[in-house]
Design a protein around this motif. Structure first.
Motif, PDB file in Angstrom:
ATOM      1  N   GLU A   1      60.052  27.046  18.385  1.00 29.70           N
ATOM      2  CA  GLU A   1      58.935  26.159  18.056  1.00 29.70           C
ATOM      3  C   GLU A   1      58.474  26.322  16.600  1.00 29.70           C
ATOM      4  N   ASP A   2      58.891  27.409  15.956  1.00 31.56           N
ATOM      5  CA  ASP A   2      58.540  27.671  14.560  1.00 31.56           C
ATOM      6  C   ASP A   2      59.560  26.958  13.673  1.00 31.56           C
ATOM      7  N   GLN A   3      59.282  25.686  13.401  1.00 29.29           N
ATOM      8  CA  GLN A   3      60.274  24.852  12.732  1.00 29.29           C
ATOM      9  C   GLN A   3      60.659  25.375  11.340  1.00 29.29           C
TER      10      GLN A   3
ATOM     11  N   ILE B   1      76.581  24.070  15.574  1.00 29.83           N
ATOM     12  CA  ILE B   1      75.443  24.762  16.179  1.00 29.83           C
ATOM     13  C   ILE B   1      75.639  24.775  17.686  1.00 29.83           C
ATOM     14  N   VAL B   2      75.485  25.967  18.286  1.00 32.86           N
ATOM     15  CA  VAL B   2      75.488  26.085  19.746  1.00 32.86           C
ATOM     16  C   VAL B   2      74.090  26.517  20.157  1.00 32.86           C
ATOM     17  N   HIS B   3      73.377  25.610  20.803  1.00 26.17           N
ATOM     18  CA  HIS B   3      71.975  25.831  21.164  1.00 26.17           C
ATOM     19  C   HIS B   3      71.888  26.296  22.615  1.00 26.17           C
ATOM     20  N   LEU B   4      71.670  27.607  22.779  1.00 24.63           N
ATOM     21  CA  LEU B   4      71.585  28.222  24.107  1.00 24.63           C
ATOM     22  C   LEU B   4      70.188  28.715  24.436  1.00 24.63           C
ATOM     23  N   ALA B   5      69.384  28.992  23.413  1.00 27.23           N
ATOM     24  CA  ALA B   5      68.047  29.549  23.650  1.00 27.23           C
ATOM     25  C   ALA B   5      67.185  28.566  24.424  1.00 27.23           C
ATOM     26  N   ALA B   6      66.432  29.083  25.369  1.00 32.44           N
ATOM     27  CA  ALA B   6      65.550  28.243  26.193  1.00 32.44           C
ATOM     28  C   ALA B   6      64.648  29.146  27.001  1.00 32.44           C
ATOM     29  N   GLN B   7      63.582  28.560  27.512  1.00 29.18           N
ATOM     30  CA  GLN B   7      62.831  29.251  28.555  1.00 29.18           C
ATOM     31  C   GLN B   7      63.590  29.001  29.840  1.00 29.18           C
TER      32      GLN B   7
ATOM     33  N   ALA C   1      59.336  25.566  24.512  1.00 27.56           N
ATOM     34  CA  ALA C   1      60.655  26.062  24.093  1.00 27.56           C
ATOM     35  C   ALA C   1      61.745  25.008  24.259  1.00 27.56           C
ATOM     36  N   ASN C   2      61.757  24.348  25.410  1.00 27.70           N
ATOM     37  CA  ASN C   2      62.902  23.494  25.744  1.00 27.70           C
ATOM     38  C   ASN C   2      62.798  22.074  25.207  1.00 27.70           C
ATOM     39  N   ILE C   3      61.593  21.579  24.984  1.00 24.11           N
ATOM     40  CA  ILE C   3      61.438  20.240  24.421  1.00 24.11           C
ATOM     41  C   ILE C   3      61.189  20.317  22.913  1.00 24.11           C
ATOM     42  N   VAL C   4      60.108  20.971  22.511  1.00 25.14           N
ATOM     43  CA  VAL C   4      59.798  21.078  21.082  1.00 25.14           C
ATOM     44  C   VAL C   4      60.891  21.871  20.365  1.00 25.14           C
ATOM     45  N   GLY C   5      61.291  22.998  20.938  1.00 24.12           N
ATOM     46  CA  GLY C   5      62.315  23.828  20.313  1.00 24.12           C
ATOM     47  C   GLY C   5      63.637  23.105  20.149  1.00 24.12           C
ATOM     48  N   THR C   6      64.053  22.382  21.181  1.00 21.17           N
ATOM     49  CA  THR C   6      65.315  21.645  21.107  1.00 21.17           C
ATOM     50  C   THR C   6      65.229  20.517  20.088  1.00 21.17           C
ATOM     51  N   PHE C   7      64.093  19.842  20.015  1.00 24.02           N
ATOM     52  CA  PHE C   7      63.905  18.813  18.988  1.00 24.02           C
ATOM     53  C   PHE C   7      64.088  19.410  17.589  1.00 24.02           C
TER      54      PHE C   7
END
Length: 337
Positions: free
Chosen positions: A64-66, A81-87, A103-109
């Motif tokens: 979330e810390d863009q 990029i392989v995006h695996l991090a999530a709640q 984590a999963n919406i804002v972070g993925t954006f």
């Protein structure tokens, strides 16, 4: 693709993927928040192993810390990029749903925005078999509709798929979403069934068995999973010339370089058989506490992995006895039990 940025490298799957790619000669930059959802010591230990390789660098920060994420990605300039991090965790999503949105919406954006800006050759993002929700026709195929998610966790992952498709279409960003099926193995998460069962049985505590054991899962060994991901990195989807060019079992979008791929063992295993295999490996009988089905849980998962095989020539195949044996050996060594 020589430089891979991986989110979640202190996590179970991210650790194994980073370790594999480093062995294969890639430069890897990891990004992880080291959250306390489960034992942070385990996360630190994973990262320390990765840090023994000079080609591994990392940034500690939240998705979330863009600004922190952007600095890490921009300075590394990844080719993929392989995006695996999530709640993670279906059950925890009942207690703290907002953590999944952050984590999963804002972070993925934020990850997608960085991938767009960097014009990476391939963006790969983790989804989950949980997106199939209330679907009953099995094995699950990527081309069937998945509109009946049963938890906020699954709903955020389905949202990630929709967001990924939109970015692939709008920005011509090659994007692959993979749906994981019940991953297990050494260095696994303490909230996963195998870890909890082994820990409880060795401590003489009863294990909770939901839906009275009448459940089936497609258990996927972690080494098989990360091998599949590593192969998919080199198969970025391309926008098709026409819908007629798409194979009948291919989830490739007709309007975007976007694809969804199941990664599973393609074998439906009864939960009670899984428990019996654990008991045999440990040489100890479990004290069984039979419970009703948990809210949001599903009675069965089962992957059709034919698309993965068509794309990469590979499909997971480790049987549960081999996988359980490897996990127990790690668990006994790590916890001296």
């Amino acid at each position: 693709m020589s430089k891979i940025f991986i989110t979640g490298t202190a996590g179970f799957i991210g650790f194994h993927l980073a370790k594999k790619l480093l062995r294969e000669g890639f430069d890897v930059h990891g990004f992880d928040g080291l959250t306390d959802y489960y034992d942070v010591t385990l996360k630190h230990r994973r990262h320390k192993i990765l840090e023994t390789d000079a080609r591994f660098t990392s940034t500690i920060g939240m998705l979330e810390d863009q600004s922190t994420l952007d600095r890490a990605i921009d300075s590394f300039e990844p080719t993929a990029i392989v995006h695996l991090a999530a709640q993670a965790g279906v059950r925890y999503s009942l207690e703290n749903p907002r953590a999944y949105l952050d984590a999963n919406i804002v972070g993925t954006f934020n990850v997608m925005e960085a991938a767009r800006r960097q014009k990476v050759e391939h963006l790969l993002m983790a989804s989950t078999s949980s997106v199939y929700g209330a679907n009953e026709e099995m094995p699950f195929t990527e081309t069937e509709k998945a509109d009946t998610q049963l938890t906020i966790y699954a709903a955020t992952k389905k949202a990630n798929e929709s967001m990924g498709h939109a970015y692939a279409h709008l920005h011509d960003l090659p994007t692959t979403m993979f749906r994981f099926f019940t991953v297990y193995g050494p260095w696994g998460r303490p909230d996963l069934a195998l870890f909890k069962f082994v820990d409880a049985i060795l401590d003489g505590r009863p294990i909770d068995i939901y839906n009275h054991g009448d459940m089936f899962r497609d258990f996927t060994y972690v080494d098989d999973l990360v091998r599949a991901i590593s192969l998919l990195i080199d198969v970025p989807p391309e926008r098709p010339a026409s819908p007629d060019a798409i194979a009948s079992n291919d989830s490739l979008s007709s309007v975007a370089p976007f694809r969804v791929v199941n990664i599973g063992n393609s074998e439906k295993v009864r939960l009670l058989d899984f428990i019996e295999a654990i008991e045999e490996e440990l040489g100890v009988k479990a004290q069984r506490n039979y419970m009703p089905m948990q809210t949001g849980d599903v009675p069965a998962t089962w992957a059709d992995a034919s698309l993965l095989q068509d794309l990469t020539g590979y499909r997971p195949q480790t049987n549960i006895r081999e996988g359980i044996s490897a996990f127990v050996a790690w668990f006994r060594d790590y916890y001296a039990k």
